[in-house]
Every structure is written in structure tokens, then in C-alpha cells.
Write a protein that holds these residues in place. Structure first.
Motif, PDB file in Angstrom:
ATOM      1  N   ILE A   1       0.854  -1.185   0.000  1.00  0.00           N
ATOM      2  CA  ILE A   1       0.000   0.000   0.000  1.00  0.00           C
ATOM      3  C   ILE A   1       0.891   1.236   0.000  1.00  0.00           C
ATOM      4  CG2 ILE A   1      -1.697   1.309   1.371  1.00  0.00           C
ATOM      5  CD1 ILE A   1      -2.907  -1.252   0.333  1.00  0.00           C
ATOM      6  N   ASP A   2       0.581   2.190  -0.850  1.00  0.00           N
ATOM      7  CA  ASP A   2       1.323   3.447  -0.870  1.00  0.00           C
ATOM      8  C   ASP A   2       0.823   4.323   0.282  1.00  0.00           C
ATOM      9  OD1 ASP A   2       2.363   5.928  -1.279  1.00  0.00           O
ATOM     10  OD2 ASP A   2       1.521   6.217  -3.294  1.00  0.00           O
ATOM     11  N   ALA A   3       1.555   4.272   1.395  1.00  0.00           N
ATOM     12  CA  ALA A   3       1.103   4.936   2.619  1.00  0.00           C
ATOM     13  C   ALA A   3       1.383   6.442   2.620  1.00  0.00           C
ATOM     14  CB  ALA A   3       1.741   4.272   3.842  1.00  0.00           C
ATOM     15  N   SER A   4       1.906   6.968   1.492  1.00  0.00           N
ATOM     16  CA  SER A   4       2.095   8.426   1.426  1.00  0.00           C
ATOM     17  C   SER A   4       0.795   9.110   0.996  1.00  0.00           C
ATOM     18  CB  SER A   4       3.210   8.777   0.424  1.00  0.00           C
ATOM     19  OG  SER A   4       2.781   8.489  -0.888  1.00  0.00           O
ATOM     20  N   GLN A   5      -0.207   8.328   0.597  1.00  0.00           N
ATOM     21  CA  GLN A   5      -1.480   8.905   0.165  1.00  0.00           C
ATOM     22  C   GLN A   5      -2.268   9.425   1.372  1.00  0.00           C
ATOM     23  OE1 GLN A   5      -3.213   6.109  -3.182  1.00  0.00           O
ATOM     24  NE2 GLN A   5      -2.461   4.850  -1.508  1.00  0.00           N
ATOM     25  N   THR A   6      -3.387  10.103   1.099  1.00  0.00           N
ATOM     26  CA  THR A   6      -4.269  10.528   2.195  1.00  0.00           C
ATOM     27  C   THR A   6      -4.873   9.275   2.838  1.00  0.00           C
ATOM     28  OG1 THR A   6      -6.252  10.570   0.829  1.00  0.00           O
ATOM     29  CG2 THR A   6      -4.934  12.609   0.922  1.00  0.00           C
ATOM     30  N   LYS A   7      -5.391   9.432   4.066  1.00  0.00           N
ATOM     31  CA  LYS A   7      -6.003   8.287   4.750  1.00  0.00           C
ATOM     32  C   LYS A   7      -7.112   7.681   3.906  1.00  0.00           C
ATOM     33  CE  LYS A   7      -5.193   9.142   9.622  1.00  0.00           C
ATOM     34  NZ  LYS A   7      -5.729   9.576  10.909  1.00  0.00           N
ATOM     35  N   HIS A   8      -7.895   8.564   3.279  1.00  0.00           N
ATOM     36  CA  HIS A   8      -9.006   8.077   2.463  1.00  0.00           C
ATOM     37  C   HIS A   8      -8.495   7.248   1.280  1.00  0.00           C
ATOM     38  CE1 HIS A   8     -12.945   7.933   0.651  1.00  0.00           C
ATOM     39  NE2 HIS A   8     -12.424   8.369  -0.479  1.00  0.00           N
ATOM     40  N   GLN A   9      -7.457   7.738   0.619  1.00  0.00           N
ATOM     41  CA  GLN A   9      -6.908   6.989  -0.531  1.00  0.00           C
ATOM     42  C   GLN A   9      -6.304   5.656  -0.082  1.00  0.00           C
ATOM     43  OE1 GLN A   9      -4.268  10.129  -1.763  1.00  0.00           O
ATOM     44  NE2 GLN A   9      -5.538  10.693  -3.519  1.00  0.00           N
ATOM     45  N   VAL A  10      -5.645   5.664   1.066  1.00  0.00           N
ATOM     46  CA  VAL A  10      -5.078   4.419   1.590  1.00  0.00           C
ATOM     47  C   VAL A  10      -6.202   3.414   1.834  1.00  0.00           C
ATOM     48  CG1 VAL A  10      -3.948   3.368   3.599  1.00  0.00           C
ATOM     49  CG2 VAL A  10      -2.986   5.424   2.576  1.00  0.00           C
ATOM     50  N   TRP A  11      -7.273   3.887   2.441  1.00  0.00           N
ATOM     51  CA  TRP A  11      -8.416   3.010   2.724  1.00  0.00           C
ATOM     52  C   TRP A  11      -8.982   2.420   1.419  1.00  0.00           C
ATOM     53  CZ3 TRP A  11     -10.623   0.355   6.438  1.00  0.00           C
ATOM     54  CH2 TRP A  11     -11.947  -0.087   6.282  1.00  0.00           C
ATOM     55  N   GLN A  12      -9.098   3.272   0.400  1.00  0.00           N
ATOM     56  CA  GLN A  12      -9.628   2.805  -0.890  1.00  0.00           C
ATOM     57  C   GLN A  12      -8.731   1.721  -1.486  1.00  0.00           C
ATOM     58  OE1 GLN A  12     -12.441   3.738  -2.413  1.00  0.00           O
ATOM     59  NE2 GLN A  12     -12.993   5.146  -0.784  1.00  0.00           N
ATOM     60  N   GLN A  13      -7.421   1.944  -1.447  1.00  0.00           N
ATOM     61  CA  GLN A  13      -6.495   0.967  -2.039  1.00  0.00           C
ATOM     62  C   GLN A  13      -6.549  -0.365  -1.282  1.00  0.00           C
ATOM     63  OE1 GLN A  13      -2.309   2.134  -2.261  1.00  0.00           O
ATOM     64  NE2 GLN A  13      -1.800   0.302  -3.449  1.00  0.00           N
ATOM     65  N   LEU A  14      -6.617  -0.224   0.041  1.00  0.00           N
ATOM     66  CA  LEU A  14      -6.671  -1.394   0.921  1.00  0.00           C
ATOM     67  C   LEU A  14      -7.920  -2.243   0.657  1.00  0.00           C
ATOM     68  CD1 LEU A  14      -5.140  -2.269   3.444  1.00  0.00           C
ATOM     69  CD2 LEU A  14      -6.426  -0.602   4.753  1.00  0.00           C
ATOM     70  N   THR A  15      -9.075  -1.582   0.665  1.00  0.00           N
ATOM     71  CA  THR A  15     -10.326  -2.331   0.517  1.00  0.00           C
ATOM     72  C   THR A  15     -10.470  -2.862  -0.914  1.00  0.00           C
ATOM     73  OG1 THR A  15     -11.461  -0.222   0.284  1.00  0.00           O
ATOM     74  CG2 THR A  15     -11.588  -1.284   2.429  1.00  0.00           C
ATOM     75  N   ARG A  16     -10.008  -2.104  -1.891  1.00  0.00           N
ATOM     76  CA  ARG A  16     -10.055  -2.619  -3.268  1.00  0.00           C
ATOM     77  C   ARG A  16      -9.256  -3.920  -3.372  1.00  0.00           C
ATOM     78  NH1 ARG A  16      -9.738   2.591  -5.481  1.00  0.00           N
ATOM     79  NH2 ARG A  16      -7.480   2.438  -5.543  1.00  0.00           N
ATOM     80  N   GLY A  17      -8.110  -3.962  -2.710  1.00  0.00           N
ATOM     81  CA  GLY A  17      -7.277  -5.164  -2.732  1.00  0.00           C
ATOM     82  C   GLY A  17      -8.012  -6.355  -2.124  1.00  0.00           C
ATOM     83  N   LEU A  18      -8.739  -6.112  -1.036  1.00  0.00           N
ATOM     84  CA  LEU A  18      -9.440  -7.219  -0.364  1.00  0.00           C
ATOM     85  C   LEU A  18     -10.667  -7.647  -1.151  1.00  0.00           C
ATOM     86  CD1 LEU A  18      -8.953  -5.958   3.281  1.00  0.00           C
ATOM     87  CD2 LEU A  18      -7.885  -7.950   2.217  1.00  0.00           C
ATOM     88  N   VAL A  19     -11.325  -6.688  -1.808  1.00  0.00           N
ATOM     89  CA  VAL A  19     -12.471  -7.031  -2.649  1.00  0.00           C
ATOM     90  C   VAL A  19     -11.988  -7.888  -3.820  1.00  0.00           C
ATOM     91  CG1 VAL A  19     -14.200  -6.091  -4.246  1.00  0.00           C
ATOM     92  CG2 VAL A  19     -13.871  -5.046  -1.991  1.00  0.00           C
ATOM     93  N   SER A  20     -10.857  -7.527  -4.399  1.00  0.00           N
ATOM     94  CA  SER A  20     -10.378  -8.288  -5.567  1.00  0.00           C
ATOM     95  C   SER A  20     -10.003  -9.719  -5.189  1.00  0.00           C
ATOM     96  CB  SER A  20      -9.220  -7.571  -6.257  1.00  0.00           C
ATOM     97  OG  SER A  20      -8.068  -7.724  -5.473  1.00  0.00           O
ATOM     98  N   LYS A  21      -9.707  -9.954  -3.921  1.00  0.00           N
ATOM     99  CA  LYS A  21      -9.426 -11.324  -3.479  1.00  0.00           C
ATOM    100  C   LYS A  21     -10.701 -12.068  -3.094  1.00  0.00           C
ATOM    101  CE  LYS A  21      -4.675 -10.934  -1.945  1.00  0.00           C
ATOM    102  NZ  LYS A  21      -4.197 -11.991  -2.823  1.00  0.00           N
ATOM    103  N   GLY A  22     -11.823 -11.337  -3.073  1.00  0.00           N
ATOM    104  CA  GLY A  22     -13.092 -11.959  -2.699  1.00  0.00           C
ATOM    105  C   GLY A  22     -13.287 -12.043  -1.192  1.00  0.00           C
ATOM    106  N   TRP A  23     -12.493 -11.286  -0.432  1.00  0.00           N
ATOM    107  CA  TRP A  23     -12.580 -11.374   1.037  1.00  0.00           C
ATOM    108  C   TRP A  23     -13.485 -10.306   1.637  1.00  0.00           C
ATOM    109  CZ3 TRP A  23      -6.599 -12.148   1.862  1.00  0.00           C
ATOM    110  CH2 TRP A  23      -6.259 -13.435   1.419  1.00  0.00           C
ATOM    111  N   LEU A  24     -13.705  -9.212   0.912  1.00  0.00           N
ATOM    112  CA  LEU A  24     -14.724  -8.230   1.292  1.00  0.00           C
ATOM    113  C   LEU A  24     -15.651  -8.155   0.092  1.00  0.00           C
ATOM    114  CD1 LEU A  24     -12.911  -5.124   2.901  1.00  0.00           C
ATOM    115  CD2 LEU A  24     -14.463  -6.709   4.049  1.00  0.00           C
ATOM    116  N   SER A  25     -16.978  -8.008   0.363  1.00  0.00           N
ATOM    117  CA  SER A  25     -17.871  -8.045  -0.791  1.00  0.00           C
ATOM    118  C   SER A  25     -18.108  -6.669  -1.398  1.00  0.00           C
ATOM    119  CB  SER A  25     -19.189  -8.714  -0.420  1.00  0.00           C
ATOM    120  OG  SER A  25     -19.721  -8.113   0.701  1.00  0.00           O
ATOM    121  N   ILE A  26     -17.932  -5.604  -0.643  1.00  0.00           N
ATOM    122  CA  ILE A  26     -18.048  -4.274  -1.214  1.00  0.00           C
ATOM    123  C   ILE A  26     -16.940  -3.402  -0.623  1.00  0.00           C
ATOM    124  CG2 ILE A  26     -20.521  -4.054  -1.715  1.00  0.00           C
ATOM    125  CD1 ILE A  26     -20.599  -2.695   1.179  1.00  0.00           C
ATOM    126  N   VAL A  27     -16.669  -2.280  -1.276  1.00  0.00           N
ATOM    127  CA  VAL A  27     -15.728  -1.335  -0.681  1.00  0.00           C
ATOM    128  C   VAL A  27     -16.526  -0.500   0.322  1.00  0.00           C
ATOM    129  CG1 VAL A  27     -14.136   0.552  -1.083  1.00  0.00           C
ATOM    130  CG2 VAL A  27     -14.289  -1.312  -2.713  1.00  0.00           C
TER     131      VAL A  27
END
Ligand code: TMP
Length: 222
Positions: free
Chosen positions: A191-217
Motif C-alpha cells: 500500500i502506498d502509505a504516502s497517500q491521504t487516509k481516504h486513498q489508503v483506505w480505498q487501495q486497501l479495501t479494493r485489494g481485499l475485494v479483488s481477493k473476494g474477502w470483502l464483498s463491497i468497498v
């Protein structure tokens, strides 16, 4: 029952992982998973005592490594493996990659020594040693320039033995994390942790959704 899922969170001090671990715990719970939220060093009474030693007592780098792995063995056996066996989602704030980064990269303990300890402590089979290593399904690495992390830490609480180290130390820790990631690319989500908190959260949850571990962002909680 959901299959157990084990995610660890890594990064140099000041990389900003803590807020997001709480947010992810809420997101997983809202999707019906039982979450075990834990940390290293720590997670059991014995491991928390060892944490206090590691963070506060001065000792040589090999002793740091041995204490980190002793705490890990107790935590793995008492908390992580039983939680996974009952299908929980285990969110672990730091795990073995931190020992490779801090004691290996930061303090100069040989990588091979740490590999031996990893196998002894995390090897499957009754007395460890089997080549099957028990490790997280996914490691989320909050990747941040050490100079930026240092400026974020400047206003934080009184620093412990690690947080008070100079920038060069964190540059070596950062290199240790990069080496671990390069050795285990499929386990790591960077995760590129230099981003804003909101952007970090988006990148994080998108990664988990793409693995099928979270169903929505899920909306950011930060
Ligand atoms: P924390 O403040 O993120 O809980 O981490 C505690 C400190 O302990 C942090 O500076 C990193 C360090 N640490 C090690 O040096 N070796 C280890 O194996 C672990 C898990 C943490």
C-alpha cells in the motif's frame, strides 16, 4: 462457517497502519465475520510481558530476535491457530516480517538465523521443524518513505526503543521489509502509505475485494 482468514499488517513506525486495522475489523464484522484483532509482540499475557521487555530493556540484537520469536510461539499456539480453526478472521498488527525488518534489516541479525528461528517457531508438526511454515494468508505492507514517517512521528507519544532510532535505522528496516516482500510477492499487498487516509483506505479495501474477502468497498471510517 467461513474459512479462517489471517491477515498481518506491517510497516515502519509512523506508516499509519493502526487506524486502518480498526476500520477493517469493523468492515469484516459488518459482513458477518468473527474478527480476532491482535498484535505482535503481544496478544497473550506472556507475550505482552515479553513485549514490555523488548520495547523497554536494552539488549543485543539476537536477544531481541529470540524474545520476539518466543512471544510469537505463545501467541500462535494460544490465539492465532485456535482462532483460525474456528473460522475467525485474524487481523494481526505485525508478525514475523517485522522481525526480519527490525532485527534483520535494522539491527543486522543474519537473515539465515531468522529463517531458522521462523522454521522452529512456525513450522508445522508437533515440535516445529517441518518445512511447512505457518504464516498469514496476506500481509498488507504500509510502504512509506522513512523521512515522511519520522515527520509524522515527531508529534506522537513518548517514543519507545525502536521509535527513537535515527532515520538510518528506519531506512534499513524499510529495506528489510522490501526484501521480505520480494521473497514472498504473492503473500504481500503493498500500500502506498504516502497517500491521504481516504486513498489508503480505498487501495486497501479494493485489494481485499479483488481477493473476494470483502464483498463491497465499505466507506472509509477515517
Ligand atoms: P507497534 O508499536 O507497532 O505495536 O510495534 C512495536 C515495536 O516493536 C515496533 O517499533 C516494531 C518492533 N518490533 C520488533 O522490533 N520486532 C518484532 O518482531 C516485532 C513484532 C516488532
Amino acid at each position: 462457517m467461513n474459512k479462517g482468514l489471517w491477515i498481518s499488517f506491517e510497516g515502519i513506525d509512523g506508516a499509519g497502519k493502526s487506524t486502518h486495522i480498526e476500520g477493517l475489523a469493523s468492515a469484516f464484522k459488518s459482513q458477518g465475520r468473527t474478527v480476532t484483532l491482535t498484535r505482535e509482540p503481544g496478544g497473550t499475557p506472556l507475550a505482552e510481558s515479553l513485549r514490555a521487555m523488548l520495547l523497554n530493556e536494552s539488549m543485543d540484537p539476537l536477544s531481541e530476535s529470540l524474545i520476539a520469536f518466543a512471544a510469537r510461539r505463545d501467541h500462535l499456539n494460544q490465539v492465532i491457530l485456535p482462532s483460525l480453526a474456528q473460522g475467525d478472521t485474524v487481523l494481526c498488527d505485525r508478525f514475523t516480517d517485522a522481525t526480519f525488518a527490525y532485527q534483520g534489516g535494522g539491527r543486522g541479525v543474519p537473515w539465515e538465523t531468522l529463517k531458522t528461528l521462523e522454521l522452529m517457531v512456525q513450522g508445522s508438526g508437533d515440535s516445529g521443524q517441518s518445512s511447512q511454515i505457518r504464516e498469514p494468508d496476506l500481509t498488507i505492507w504500509f510502504d512509506l518513505d522513512p523521512a515522511v514517517a519520522a515527520s509524522r512521528l515527531a508529534d506522537a507519544r513518548a517514543p519507545d526503543r525502536f521509535e527513537s532510532q535515527p532515520l538510518e535505522f528506519f531506512t534499513r528496516v524499510q529495506a528489510g521489509y522490501a526484501r521480505r516482500r520480494d521473497e514472498n510477492p504473492s503473500r504481500f499487498l503493498t500500500i502506498d502509505a504516502s497517500q491521504t487516509k481516504h486513498q489508503v483506505w480505498q487501495q486497501l479495501t479494493r485489494g481485499l475485494v479483488s481477493k473476494g474477502w470483502l464483498s463491497i468497498v465499505t466507506p472509509s471510517t477515517c
